[in-house]
Design a protein around this motif. Structure first.
Motif, short mmCIF file in Angstrom:
data_model
loop_
_atom_site.label_atom_id
_atom_site.label_comp_id
_atom_site.label_asym_id
_atom_site.label_seq_id
_atom_site.Cartn_x
_atom_site.Cartn_y
_atom_site.Cartn_z
N HIS A 52 20.61 24.45 43.35
CA HIS A 52 20.15 23.08 43.63
C HIS A 52 19.41 22.97 44.95
CE1 HIS A 52 20.11 18.76 43.96
NE2 HIS A 52 20.83 18.82 45.06
N THR A 75 17.54 18.25 36.96
CA THR A 75 18.65 18.91 37.65
C THR A 75 19.00 18.19 38.94
OG1 THR A 75 18.00 21.05 36.74
CG2 THR A 75 19.39 21.09 38.68
N GLN A 76 17.99 17.79 39.69
CA GLN A 76 18.24 17.10 40.96
C GLN A 76 18.99 15.79 40.72
OE1 GLN A 76 14.49 16.70 42.93
NE2 GLN A 76 14.28 18.91 43.28
#
Length: 130
Positions: free
Chosen positions: A37, A91-92
């Motif tokens: 991440h 994803t963030q």
């Protein structure tokens, strides 16, 4: 001196299971997304280094790219790495929402991720905590 009271991991299992069910992602893949991440760009060799920490899955990168969790960015110069990847906005958002949930900012009120026709034992058990 009193130690600060951190309570982040109290409901981590429930929250992890909730987000895995909601986004249809495996727990090992979610752990991989947590690991990468904070990486802006990473190469295939760097991903393989991350992948050694988890259970072995040969097609993990290909599956995460196909599902939109990781974006492929081709190298811009002939001296750049061949395979350059970056974390997608999807994803963030998911990882940020998990961190917010662990902080207590946005604990999920809905049980839709656990509402399936065939429920597993842990789904029935964890839905009581939401």
């Amino acid at each position: 001196m009193k130690a600060p009271h951190y309570n982040y991991m109290k409901y981590y299992r429930v929250i992890r299971r909730y987000y895995c069910q909601m986004h249809k992602i495996d727990q090992n893949d979610l752990d991989m997304l947590f690991f990468i991440h904070d990486e802006k760009y990473f190469s295939l060799s760097r991903f393989k280094e991350f992948n050694r920490l988890l259970t072995w899955d040969f097609k993990r990168l290909k599956r995460l790219v196909a599902d939109g969790w990781i974006d492929y960015t081709p190298g811009l110069t002939k001296y750049a790495e061949k395979n350059v990847y970056e974390v997608s906005m999807k994803t963030q958002r998911v990882v940020t929402n998990i961190y917010k949930t662990l902080n207590g900012d946005m604990f999920p009120n809905e049980k839709k991720a656990f509402n399936r026709s065939r429920k597993r034992y842990f789904d029935r058990k964890y839905q009581d905590y939401l």
